[in-house]
Design an enzyme around this catalytic site. Structure first.
Site: not given
Length: 403
Positions: A290, A334, A375, A377
């Site tokens: 991310c 974003g 993600h 995880e």
């Protein structure tokens, strides 16, 4: 709460006003307004540090029906500025529930609004883009004055707000409690919070037999499941504050480096980007998620841009360009890496978003570095891509074998 609900208002910077019912703490807030399409996992959303500086609209119409289980928190406290829902469940049904979501919001000082048309709000954000908004119970507000405040609001450097205050270690073969990590049910220090003192440490408490791989995790707002995913694979994890120098990390001789998720505009993190340039030139395996993915791209000459309304939810399809496999992923961002400004001598696209074609990951040419925008995880969320942590473990093993 009082027997009679308090009227509340959500005011957007385009002048749109939604009227609903006040929920959570008695507090007025100005924040960036975003939406999340997940049907479950609202506690993980509430406690994900990547939402710092944002108020979240949940598009699923009923939120809170399974209550709050503090063992599932992604950090020791919520980070969202506010919660926006169609209907808030007052009577949760779940044997693991510790409290209602209303009690949780009150305890941690998070305001919100219920009873508005969240579909209409989401359509506005999709058509006009993410914008700032105010949640207030004042019915004497001056709309023009509020709009001026909203237009001048900026989230700022929120990574410094959510990162840990000092480094700490979690040994794979020992319980996290023995390493000084606080419990997820630890009492929230509201006085410290009001003074701007924010401390966030892991809340997972488990015993796992470790294999001893040393991982340096740069905490830009790390979710606990990143730490847990490494610990479960036998890693000894040292978590470093976001502004730690590359020199300190290299001196610790880790087997691998993890760059975590986090909030805000990656271009605000100028000093962090400079340190990542140094880490890039080592041969230490690096895995980034991310915000970490975006920061590594910026450190190597690529660019990022703000998306119209971002990706936030648990059902985003991403395609692995090497295997052709499509994962269903959990996402919360974003900003995105600009593939048009990517130097393929440095990095090549590894994943793309099937819905809109945006970049979802990079593989770095001639380097033990790979990064993802989504993600792996995720919890709650799809588990399709959790084997990416195994790929990271294999990279560390290969480097040790070659050494």
């Amino acid at each position: 709460m009082s027997e009679f609900p308090t009227k509340s208002f959500l005011i957007l910077e385009d002048g749109t006003v939604f009227e609903g019912t006040h929920i959570g703490a008695q507090k007025e807030v100005i924040s960036e307004i975003v939406f999340n399409t997940s049907m479950a996992g609202y506690l993980e959303v509430l406690t994900d540090p990547s939402y710092a500086g944002q108020a979240v609209c949940m598009t699923y119409p009923l939120i809170g029906n399974y209550g709050i289980c503090k063992d599932d928190m992604e950090s020791a406290r919520p980070w969202i500025d506010g919660l926006i829902v169609r209907e808030l469940s007052r009577i949760p049904s779940n044997f693991r529930s510790d409290m209602t979501i209303q009690e949780f919001l009150e305890e941690y000082g998070v305001p919100g609004i219920a009873g508005i048309d969240t579909r209409a709000l989401t359509k506005i954000l999709r058509e006009k883009g993410t914008m700032n908004g105010m949640i207030t119970t004042r019915n004497d507000y001056d709309l023009e004055e509020v709009i001026l405040k909203l237009k001048s609001y900026a989230t700022g450097k929120v990574v410094e707000k959510v990162t840990c205050e000092q480094k700490y270690e979690i040994k794979g073969s020992r319980s996290l409690e023995e390493n000084g990590a606080i419990s997820g049910s630890a009492k929230f220090d509201k006085e410290a919070y009001d003074k701007g003192i924010h401390e966030r440490k892991p809340s997972i408490v488990k015993k796992i037999n470790g294999l001893g791989k040393k991982v340096a995790l740069l905490d830009f707002g790390a979710k606990e499941n990143i730490i847990d995913s490494l610990v479960k694979r036998g890693c000894d994890v040292t978590v470093y504050p976001a502004l730690t120098t590359a020199e300190e990390i290299i001196a610790a001789a880790p087997d691998g480096i993890m760059l975590s998720n986090g909030p805000g505009d990656p271009k605000e993190c100028t000093s962090i980007i400079e340190e990542l340039k140094t880490l890039y030139h080592t041969d230490i395996p690096i895995f980034a998620i991310c915000l970490g993915h975006q920061l590594m791209a910026l450190a190597t000459g690529a660019d990022t841009f703000r998306m119209k309304y971002g990706h936030r939810g648990g059902n985003h399809p991403v395609k692995d360009l090497q295997t052709g496999k499509v994962y269903i992923s959990s996402q919360n961002h974003g900003y995105v890496v600009d593939m048009d400004k990517l130097d393929e001598k440095v990095a090549t696209p590894a994943f793309i978003n099937v819905n809109d074609g945006t970049n979802e990951g990079l593989s770095y040419t001639g380097k033990n570095i790979f990064t993802v925008q989504f993600h792996p995880e995720a919890c709650s969320g799809p588990e399709d891509s959790r084997d990416l942590f195994d790929r990271f473990i294999d990279m560390m093993k290969e480097r040790k074998k070659d050494a």
